[in-house]
Design a protein around this motif. Structure first.
Motif, PDB file in Angstrom:
ATOM      1  N   PRO A  48     -10.101   5.096 -46.831  1.00  0.00           N
ATOM      2  CA  PRO A  48      -9.615   5.915 -47.661  1.00  0.00           C
ATOM      3  C   PRO A  48     -10.378   7.309 -47.557  1.00  0.00           C
ATOM      4  O   PRO A  48      -9.573   8.518 -47.807  1.00  0.00           O
ATOM      5  N   GLU A  49     -11.354   7.580 -46.981  1.00  0.00           N
ATOM      6  CA  GLU A  49     -11.908   8.743 -46.852  1.00  0.00           C
ATOM      7  C   GLU A  49     -11.563   9.132 -45.285  1.00  0.00           C
ATOM      8  O   GLU A  49     -11.936  10.547 -45.144  1.00  0.00           O
ATOM      9  N   LEU A  50     -11.099   8.662 -44.445  1.00  0.00           N
ATOM     10  CA  LEU A  50     -10.809   9.003 -43.081  1.00  0.00           C
ATOM     11  C   LEU A  50      -9.514   9.210 -42.817  1.00  0.00           C
ATOM     12  O   LEU A  50      -8.925   9.883 -41.972  1.00  0.00           O
ATOM     13  N   SER A  51      -8.485   8.630 -43.575  1.00  0.00           N
ATOM     14  CA  SER A  51      -7.055   8.507 -43.252  1.00  0.00           C
ATOM     15  C   SER A  51      -6.424   9.887 -42.868  1.00  0.00           C
ATOM     16  O   SER A  51      -5.513   9.843 -42.396  1.00  0.00           O
ATOM     17  N   GLN A  52      -6.933  11.044 -43.535  1.00  0.00           N
ATOM     18  CA  GLN A  52      -6.329  12.274 -43.311  1.00  0.00           C
ATOM     19  C   GLN A  52      -6.788  12.951 -42.165  1.00  0.00           C
ATOM     20  O   GLN A  52      -6.306  14.127 -41.930  1.00  0.00           O
ATOM     21  N   THR A  53      -7.891  12.272 -41.282  1.00  0.00           N
ATOM     22  CA  THR A  53      -8.310  12.765 -40.178  1.00  0.00           C
ATOM     23  C   THR A  53      -7.261  12.910 -39.229  1.00  0.00           C
ATOM     24  O   THR A  53      -6.852  11.700 -38.819  1.00  0.00           O
ATOM     25  N   PRO A  54      -6.770  13.895 -38.493  1.00  0.00           N
ATOM     26  CA  PRO A  54      -5.983  13.919 -37.371  1.00  0.00           C
ATOM     27  C   PRO A  54      -6.268  13.213 -36.326  1.00  0.00           C
ATOM     28  O   PRO A  54      -7.471  13.251 -35.798  1.00  0.00           O
ATOM     29  N   VAL A  55      -5.523  12.306 -35.631  1.00  0.00           N
ATOM     30  CA  VAL A  55      -5.879  11.497 -34.565  1.00  0.00           C
ATOM     31  C   VAL A  55      -4.917  11.880 -33.403  1.00  0.00           C
ATOM     32  O   VAL A  55      -3.596  11.487 -33.595  1.00  0.00           O
ATOM     33  N   ILE A  56      -5.263  12.466 -32.398  1.00  0.00           N
ATOM     34  CA  ILE A  56      -4.314  12.489 -31.306  1.00  0.00           C
ATOM     35  C   ILE A  56      -4.551  11.492 -30.172  1.00  0.00           C
ATOM     36  O   ILE A  56      -5.749  11.358 -29.710  1.00  0.00           O
ATOM     37  N   VAL A  57      -3.684  10.624 -30.015  1.00  0.00           N
ATOM     38  CA  VAL A  57      -3.798   9.593 -28.982  1.00  0.00           C
ATOM     39  C   VAL A  57      -3.518  10.392 -27.542  1.00  0.00           C
ATOM     40  O   VAL A  57      -2.527  10.840 -27.288  1.00  0.00           O
TER      41      VAL A  57
END
Length: 146
Positions: free
Chosen positions: A86-95
């Motif tokens: 819930p607290e991290l889901s908006q953190t952009p992740v670039i694979v």
């Protein structure tokens, strides 16, 4: 004194020393304003993100650059953890991947990578600097809200 944008905190999760060096050089050559932290396995990535153990004082990353093929905890599992917290889901992740983007998207990544992006690791440093420049323009141009 105005509010100056602070540097973005990036977490690079990569186990290949050559790729780490290439990415560090690309960020340096591309003049990307950031603080880059590097971990070399999936378990360390989760510990950094969740601020556990030796990473209890680590900053929360604004962006995660994630290799999929990692020791200890696989990159796909790290991606799933981030995108379903819930607290991290908006953190952009670039694979970051050395394989074709279409192949990545055809794999079952629980659609987690679709939101943020997949970058194929270029072999040529000059080309990678161009990719990083584009990345900075679109991802790091946003001010962090403190």
């Amino acid at each position: 004194m105005g509010n100056a944008p602070s540097e973005a905190v990036l977490l690079l999760v990569e186990d290949n020393r050559g790729d780490i060096r290439l990415l560090e050089e690309a960020f340096s050559d591309g003049n990307v304003a950031n603080t880059l932290h590097t971990v070399t396995d999936g378990q360390a990535a989760l510990d950094f993100i969740y601020q556990r153990g030796e990473y209890e004082d680590a900053p929360r990353p604004d962006i995660v650059l994630l290799d999929l093929h990692l020791p200890k905890v696989d990159g796909e599992d790290v991606l799933h953890e981030i995108k379903h917290h819930p607290e991290l889901s908006q953190t952009p992740v670039i694979v970051l991947s050395g394989v074709d983007e279409d192949l990545i998207k055809s794999r079952d990544l629980d659609h987690d990578a679709d939101e943020d992006g997949v970058l194929e690791k270029p072999v040529d440093l000059g080309e990678f600097v161009k990719v990083i420049g584009s990345f900075e323009q679109f991802r790091l141009g946003v001010m962090r809200m403190e």
